[in-house]
Write an enzyme that holds these catalytic residues in place. Sequence first.
Site, PDB file in Angstrom:
ATOM      1  N   HIS A   7      -0.957   1.132  -4.084  1.00  0.00           N
ATOM      2  CA  HIS A   7      -2.305   1.664  -4.271  1.00  0.00           C
ATOM      3  C   HIS A   7      -2.243   3.182  -4.150  1.00  0.00           C
ATOM      4  O   HIS A   7      -1.950   3.709  -3.078  1.00  0.00           O
ATOM      5  CB  HIS A   7      -3.251   1.107  -3.200  1.00  0.00           C
ATOM      6  N   SER A  55       0.853  -1.188   0.000  1.00  0.00           N
ATOM      7  CA  SER A  55       0.000   0.000   0.000  1.00  0.00           C
ATOM      8  C   SER A  55       0.890   1.239   0.000  1.00  0.00           C
ATOM      9  O   SER A  55       2.087   1.176   0.281  1.00  0.00           O
ATOM     10  CB  SER A  55      -0.902  -0.004   1.235  1.00  0.00           C
ATOM     11  N   ASP A  83      -5.358  -7.756  -2.469  1.00  0.00           N
ATOM     12  CA  ASP A  83      -4.582  -7.591  -3.697  1.00  0.00           C
ATOM     13  C   ASP A  83      -3.259  -8.331  -3.582  1.00  0.00           C
ATOM     14  O   ASP A  83      -2.565  -8.240  -2.568  1.00  0.00           O
ATOM     15  CB  ASP A  83      -4.350  -6.103  -3.955  1.00  0.00           C
TER      16      ASP A  83
END
Length: 857
Positions: free
Chosen positions: A61, A34, A153
Amino acid sequence: MDHDDFPQDAFPQDHVPQDDRPQDHFPIVGIGASAGGIEAMRGFFRGLPKTLEAAFVVVTHLSPGRESLLPEVLARFTPLTVEAAADGVAVRPDHVYVMPPGCVMGIADGRLTLKTLGPATRETKPIDIFLTALALDQGERAVGVILSGGDGDGAIGVKAVKERGGLTLAQTSDGYGPETADMPLSALRTGFVDFGETTERMGDRIAAHVASESGPALKTRTATAVDEIDAALLAETFAILRRQVGHDFSGYKPSTFVRRLQRRISVIGASGPGGYLKLLRADSAEVGALFRDLLIGVTNFFRDTAAFEALAAQVIPKLFEGRTADEVVRIWVPACSTGEEVYSLAILLSEHMAGLSDPPRVQIFATDIDERSLTVARTGRYPKAYLDTVSPERIAQHFVTEGDGATIGKAVRDLCTFAPHSVLRDPPFSRLDLVSCRNLLIYLGVEAQQQLMPVLHFALRPRGYLFIGMAENVTRFEDLFETIDKRHRIFQARDAIPPARLPTTIAPDVPTFGSAGPYRRRTAIAHTALRHAVESQMLSEFTPPHAVVTRTGEAVHYSARIGDHLEIVPGQPTRELAALARKGLRLELRTALREAIEGNTRVVRDGIGVERQDGRLQTISLVVKPLHTPNETEPLFLVVFNEAAVPVERERQQALEATERDTVIQRLERELSNTRERLQAVIEEYETSLEELKSSNEELYSVNEEMQAANEELEASKEETQSLNEELHTVNSELASKIEALDQVSDDQSLLFDGMNVASVLLTPDLRIRMFTGAAAQLFGLQPSDIGRSLRNFSAPIPLTWLLDEIPTVMAENRPSERTIEGADGARYRVRLMASSRTGSRMPGIVANFTDLHAEG
């Protein structure tokens, strides 16, 4: 990849700089995290060995509209070259490429590819997308790393890397977190992660793997290891797997098993097969890792497209011929892996059913021994890279696209049922119209294939279809299957009855403890032969006729003299025992079989009259009971025909029956009347219950729709919250970095001031002290607690009148002013005033420097 893989004119050698050509023989490490996982990435890069030559691609992300400072932040943690990824750039070792915001990244032919997203679009699975592309492009040189992050993910990405022989790692708890553990945990739960490690130890794992997979020592070590894997070592490995995971891999092809075993030896860094076997004995976790490596299967949608087109043209229409809406088309897909083949079949069936006015129901049973693969299959969500063999029309019709991922539509998914099942150990499905067993036989040895093919034949209906892989064949089983399309491997089950799969009823004699010597051995052998002869004679002459059937009523074994009770019926051959029964026996046999099978109990019918082959009538007792056998793979039932009396001529039997006929008729009429009344009551109760069930079903359906709507809203809120959380993580990390830099500047400034001999005082316009040097403290007698007080409150060696008069002029004109002032003790000081020239400063200041001219002289 090798340069030979490129077209000769794709990159002319005279126009492509050497540094810009794709390079090979080095790993490419895809890192998923992330945007807030800064600490995890810091630990990863600080733990990399300096000798590791690899390229690193960071995928995070990010919100599309936010500018990322991640390349600048990562550059502080590593001496490697860090740059933002660009479309078409060739990946080079010792470089770190960071995915920019507002795009989706892939890789092809060693070059990064970027696809820009719309301003309001945010891809929720960018890590899955890149790792899948990396696995397809780099194969065994791909390394997938999952660090701190939210959502799941990366789980599909590590599966793709593992399937193609790459290395996979996921972060476990260490000094840096993980701050958000959802992504690493999701990857670990798939079972496709080779190592769960702390971030600082991942670099050593990657370096060890690269060293084991490259260099001239690899071929020597591999050849030596294969030579060392003898039959005894393999047998013990099979035994360990069978004991701990419950599956027997001794039926695998030796070459396939050894290749998978060698990969685990390489990944784990064991000292050869012997050392790895010791590890298996001691570490159950490694046994599970080997088990998952053995199950890795490469599959995709409509694999071998021409074969699926042939199946759609030649087989699928025949599955629906003559079927009504009340009937069911049954299909079985063993070894289904992650479900791509299952959904390919479901799409073909759905498309054919769309053209029928009243199609039958379809049930597709998909099975595998790997629960993790079944979890992926049940979810039905795949990256778009997995859909390259699916036409855009089918994607639009049968998939729900979400960014660069797609989910199987509900109509197709409802046709499929996924369940754990072993084709070699568990009972098979039965009465199937089609079995699609593709690319399983190529992994099995001859003995396992000989065990599997009769099972598949048994599972099919008469004239059912078998669909296998392009590298497989049924040449050794032509008695069970006939060829429909040899090129595309489509076969049809023959009506032949396979050999009975029953355990031996007479076990060989087992020598007792203490027997020894040639005399005793010969005696034992002679007695065993005699006993077998006696038992065979008794079984053939005095045992009543009997048969063994499955729970579907199909016979798998007949005894001697069974022909007195069975007859061959005209038409298509059948193995159903009740259909073969003689006149007078058929109805009773069918009823007794149904009761015994449904209740799994013993059922007896006495006084049944059967017409024999010679025309005489015989009264028998029928017994049906469960047959318990060791290591049974499916329920079996024993049907015994006890001949109760000697057969008599038909005329005599009819005379005996005539006297009882009237009484029997009256009794049967009373029973029939009572039965009709009970049946009518049951029908009324059934109709009432059915109406109530319909009402309840409608209510449940309404509640389910409301729950789905609420769930979708929660999903959207969760994604928005996760995005905001990741942005806050990024801002917090950047703020912490700036505070750290500010603290460093403050420390440096204090050190600089302390080392100066010039007496300098930083003042406000009204002469309040803001900062001073050590020399100024001695000149005015200042202490750290005096900051904020006016300089007038301290005794000065010189008058301060000039400072008060000159400060407004210096500030207004923003120019320095200097003057020599004589003190009361005769000392002379040069005083220099300077105003702060910083633009936009909220607190303007004056710097006053006092230089003792006598001391300088």
